[in-house]
Each structure stands twice: as C-alpha cells, then as structure tokens.
Design an enzyme around this catalytic site. Structure first.
Site, PDB file in Angstrom:
ATOM      1  N   TYR A  44     -88.280 -67.328  79.821  1.00 20.72           N
ATOM      2  CA  TYR A  44     -89.638 -66.983  79.383  1.00 20.72           C
ATOM      3  C   TYR A  44     -89.988 -67.655  78.049  1.00 20.72           C
ATOM      4  O   TYR A  44     -91.145 -67.919  77.776  1.00 20.72           O
ATOM      5  CB  TYR A  44     -89.770 -65.463  79.236  1.00 20.72           C
ATOM      6  CG  TYR A  44     -90.181 -64.735  80.500  1.00 20.72           C
ATOM      7  CD1 TYR A  44     -90.225 -65.363  81.739  1.00 20.72           C
ATOM      8  CD2 TYR A  44     -90.560 -63.377  80.439  1.00 20.72           C
ATOM      9  CE1 TYR A  44     -90.615 -64.671  82.883  1.00 20.72           C
ATOM     10  CE2 TYR A  44     -90.945 -62.680  81.579  1.00 20.72           C
ATOM     11  CZ  TYR A  44     -90.976 -63.323  82.796  1.00 20.72           C
ATOM     12  OH  TYR A  44     -91.362 -62.633  83.915  1.00 20.72           O
ATOM     13  N   GLY A  45     -88.972 -67.898  77.243  1.00 18.19           N
ATOM     14  CA  GLY A  45     -89.210 -68.495  75.922  1.00 18.19           C
ATOM     15  C   GLY A  45     -89.730 -69.919  75.974  1.00 18.19           C
ATOM     16  O   GLY A  45     -90.108 -70.488  74.954  1.00 18.19           O
ATOM     17  N   CYS A  76     -88.104 -57.239  76.847  1.00 14.22           N
ATOM     18  CA  CYS A  76     -88.163 -58.672  76.553  1.00 14.22           C
ATOM     19  C   CYS A  76     -89.130 -58.880  75.391  1.00 14.22           C
ATOM     20  O   CYS A  76     -90.316 -58.530  75.505  1.00 14.22           O
ATOM     21  CB  CYS A  76     -88.667 -59.404  77.793  1.00 14.22           C
ATOM     22  SG  CYS A  76     -88.996 -61.150  77.534  1.00 14.22           S
ATOM     23  N   ASN A  77     -88.631 -59.402  74.293  1.00 14.45           N
ATOM     24  CA  ASN A  77     -89.496 -59.648  73.127  1.00 14.45           C
ATOM     25  C   ASN A  77     -90.542 -60.723  73.423  1.00 14.45           C
ATOM     26  O   ASN A  77     -91.686 -60.620  73.008  1.00 14.45           O
ATOM     27  CB  ASN A  77     -88.658 -60.132  71.938  1.00 14.45           C
ATOM     28  CG  ASN A  77     -87.689 -59.083  71.435  1.00 14.45           C
ATOM     29  OD1 ASN A  77     -87.957 -58.397  70.456  1.00 14.45           O
ATOM     30  ND2 ASN A  77     -86.561 -58.938  72.095  1.00 14.45           N
ATOM     31  N   THR A  78     -90.121 -61.745  74.152  1.00  9.46           N
ATOM     32  CA  THR A  78     -91.008 -62.877  74.434  1.00  9.46           C
ATOM     33  C   THR A  78     -92.240 -62.409  75.217  1.00  9.46           C
ATOM     34  O   THR A  78     -93.361 -62.854  74.949  1.00  9.46           O
ATOM     35  CB  THR A  78     -90.245 -63.947  75.253  1.00  9.46           C
ATOM     36  OG1 THR A  78     -89.011 -64.217  74.603  1.00  9.46           O
ATOM     37  CG2 THR A  78     -91.039 -65.219  75.397  1.00  9.46           C
ATOM     38  N   THR A 185     -83.641 -59.776  73.647  1.00 11.40           N
ATOM     39  CA  THR A 185     -82.755 -58.742  74.207  1.00 11.40           C
ATOM     40  C   THR A 185     -81.471 -59.316  74.797  1.00 11.40           C
ATOM     41  O   THR A 185     -80.532 -58.572  75.073  1.00 11.40           O
ATOM     42  CB  THR A 185     -83.505 -57.926  75.274  1.00 11.40           C
ATOM     43  OG1 THR A 185     -84.029 -58.822  76.269  1.00 11.40           O
ATOM     44  CG2 THR A 185     -84.626 -57.123  74.653  1.00 11.40           C
ATOM     45  N   HIS A 186     -81.418 -60.627  74.975  1.00 13.14           N
ATOM     46  CA  HIS A 186     -80.166 -61.247  75.423  1.00 13.14           C
ATOM     47  C   HIS A 186     -79.093 -61.217  74.330  1.00 13.14           C
ATOM     48  O   HIS A 186     -77.902 -61.251  74.625  1.00 13.14           O
ATOM     49  CB  HIS A 186     -80.390 -62.716  75.814  1.00 13.14           C
ATOM     50  CG  HIS A 186     -80.918 -62.913  77.202  1.00 13.14           C
ATOM     51  ND1 HIS A 186     -82.218 -62.640  77.560  1.00 13.14           N
ATOM     52  CD2 HIS A 186     -80.295 -63.353  78.339  1.00 13.14           C
ATOM     53  CE1 HIS A 186     -82.391 -62.932  78.847  1.00 13.14           C
ATOM     54  NE2 HIS A 186     -81.242 -63.358  79.344  1.00 13.14           N
TER      55      HIS A 186
HETATM   56  N1  DGL Z   1     -84.753 -61.535  76.917  1.00 16.28           N
HETATM   57  C1  DGL Z   1     -85.885 -62.205  76.470  1.00 16.28           C
HETATM   58  C2  DGL Z   1     -86.424 -61.783  75.128  1.00 16.28           C
HETATM   59  O1  DGL Z   1     -86.135 -60.710  74.669  1.00 16.28           O
HETATM   60  C3  DGL Z   1     -86.356 -63.505  77.025  1.00 16.28           C
HETATM   61  C4  DGL Z   1     -85.401 -64.658  77.145  1.00 16.28           C
HETATM   62  C5  DGL Z   1     -86.028 -65.843  77.862  1.00 16.28           C
HETATM   63  O2  DGL Z   1     -86.238 -65.742  79.082  1.00 16.28           O
HETATM   64  O3  DGL Z   1     -86.341 -66.844  77.205  1.00 16.28           O
HETATM   65  O4  DGL Z   1     -87.146 -62.495  74.513  1.00 16.28           O
END
Ligand code: DGL
Length: 264
Positions: A44-45, A76-78, A185-186
């Site tokens: 997602y980033g 997910c922060n993104t 969150t990863h």
């Molecule tokens: N786990 C994700 C977050 O908290 C997104 C990671 C990704 O897909 O780039 O931002």
C-alpha cells in the site's frame, strides 16, 4: 451493541495488521475475528492515493456487509491516514484506525523522534499535521521504506533478517534520536531486529496496545467469557509462500488462509 460477542474485522495490505490483532485478541479473546489482507494490491505504501481510497472503500464496505461485521480496525497506517473519514461516512459501525504514535513519543523523547513508516505515510498531510500538533517542537526525522515492510513479510514466513541491510536503511537516524515510532503495523513483527540495530538506548513505540484499549472501550463485555471466539483469515490474492505463511498463522490461532478475490 448487545451482550453477545462481537465480530471484528482487522484489515491490512499484508501480515502487518497481525501485530495489532495480537494486542486486541489478547485482551478480548472471546470475540470472533476475521483478518482480511489485500495482498493483491500490496504494498500500500507504493499506491496512488486515489487508487488506495477507492480500493479500501469498496473492499471493506462490501466485506463488512457480507460477513455481518460489528467493528472494523484498519490496522494499517498507510490506509488509515487517508481512508478513515470516507469509511466512517459509509459504515454505521465503529471504524478504528491506526496512525503513527507521534503524540506519546513526544512526551518521552528528550532529543529527537524518529518516524519509521512507509514511503506514503511519511508524505501524508495527516502525518504532517500530527507532527505539527503534537511533536512539541522536538525534531522528527523520517524514514519511509517498503523494504522494511517486505522484511517483516519474509520474517513471518521463516526467513532471517539481514541486519546489515537493516542497518543500512536505519543508519541515517540511528545516532540522532532517542525515541523511534514504528509507524507501520508490519514493524512490530521485526521489532527485535530494529532494536538491535538502533541500540538499546532508543525507545521503540507502536500503537498496538492503545488500539486494543480503544476497541475494548467500544465494545460491551461479552457474556460468553471463557470460550475463545472464531478466527478466520482471508487474502485477496494467493499469498506468496502460502505454505510457510499458513504454518506461521497457527501461532496467531488462525487456520489456513482462505481466498477472497478482489479486483477493481
Ligand atoms: N502495514 C501497513 C502500514 O501500517 C502497510 C504496508 C504496505 O503495504 O506498504 O502502513
């Protein structure tokens, strides 16, 4: 909400949201949990803002309806830094988001804060406002890295983390900060490795426990305390190294990944 157990949807692009799920299910084990990850559009980033908003809107609202969900956590922060207003307008159930823990970090930092997140999260208007509103004039250094996200995905599937590579990525902030915010969150999944690279003097902070408490405050205590609720996990595409992933998922109390194909 009635005295029945609740059904929660925990959502992310990959396995990162499991770090948030872990904190929630630890204090609320009796609820039913469905974990959905949109690996068809991972990472997602690296996604365009409008692509991400349209995708999450359709995927999450449809899934909530199909599965009779009582509460959603966008783990997910993104995504949370751009989709929350739209999702809250579309859904009549509580929607909890995860954003970088800049506020608690600023209360703990003496020197400077390091924000480690995805390339998208560090450029968000929301993140800029968090820093302006809460960093209390402490300098904030930022690193946006998709490679770190990949490393967490790899580690969960049994791979070793290359500490030299991690050192290369985090090196630029290493000696300048005393508190690091894990703004993706990863990253709690590779917390030990990040700690060993940044050194024990740097305090690492994530949002997991605060999110679990927020979720708890939105639910009524369950009548069926004592029994563990159901756990299901879905992906929008066949996961990479599916066998190794399924092995890891047993320690999160999940069965094998089921498929929920989604293309927009
Ligand atoms: N786990 C994700 C977050 O908290 C997104 C990671 C990704 O897909 O780039 O931002």
């Amino acid at each position: 909400m009635s005295q029945q157990k609740a059904k929660l949807l925990i959502f992310d692009s990959g396995v990162g949201g499991l770090s948030v799920y872990q904190e929630i299910q630890e204090i609320l084990p009796h609820n039913d949990y469905i974990y959905l990850f949109d690996n068809a559009a991972y990472p997602y980033g690296e996604l365009k803002r409008t692509t991400l908003i349209n995708r999450v809107e359709r995927l999450v609202t449809e899934f909530v309806e199909q599965h009779n969900i009582d509460l959603v956590v966008i783990a997910c922060n993104t995504a949370s830094t751009i989709v929350l207003p739209m999702l809250r307008a579309r859904l009549s159930i509580p929607v909890v988001g995860v954003v970088p823990a800049i506020k608690p970090a600023s209360n703990l930092a003496n020197k400077a804060i390091g924000l480690i997140a995805t390339p998208a999260t560090i450029t968000r208007q929301y993140t800029r406002e968090l820093i302006n509103d809460f960093s209390q004039s402490k300098p904030v250094e930022m690193i946006g890295s998709t490679r770190l996200v990949d490393m967490a995905e790899e580690k969960l599937r049994g791979a070793d983390i290359d500490l030299k590579e991690l050192e290369h990525i985090l090196g630029p902030m290493k000696n300048n900060i005393d508190v690091a915010v894990l703004g993706c969150t990863h990253f709690p999944l590779i917390k030990n490795e990040i700690q060993s690279v940044l050194g024990s003097e740097v305090l690492l902070i994530d949002s997991g426990v605060a999110i679990a408490r927020r979720v708890e405050s939105l639910l009524t205590p369950t009548a069926g305390a004592g029994e563990q609720g159901q756990r299901e996990i879905y992906s929008t595409a066949p996961p990479w190294k599916e066998k190794a992933l399924n092995v890891a998922l047993t320690s999160f109390k999940f069965d094998k990944v089921r498929h929920h194909p989604f293309e927009i």
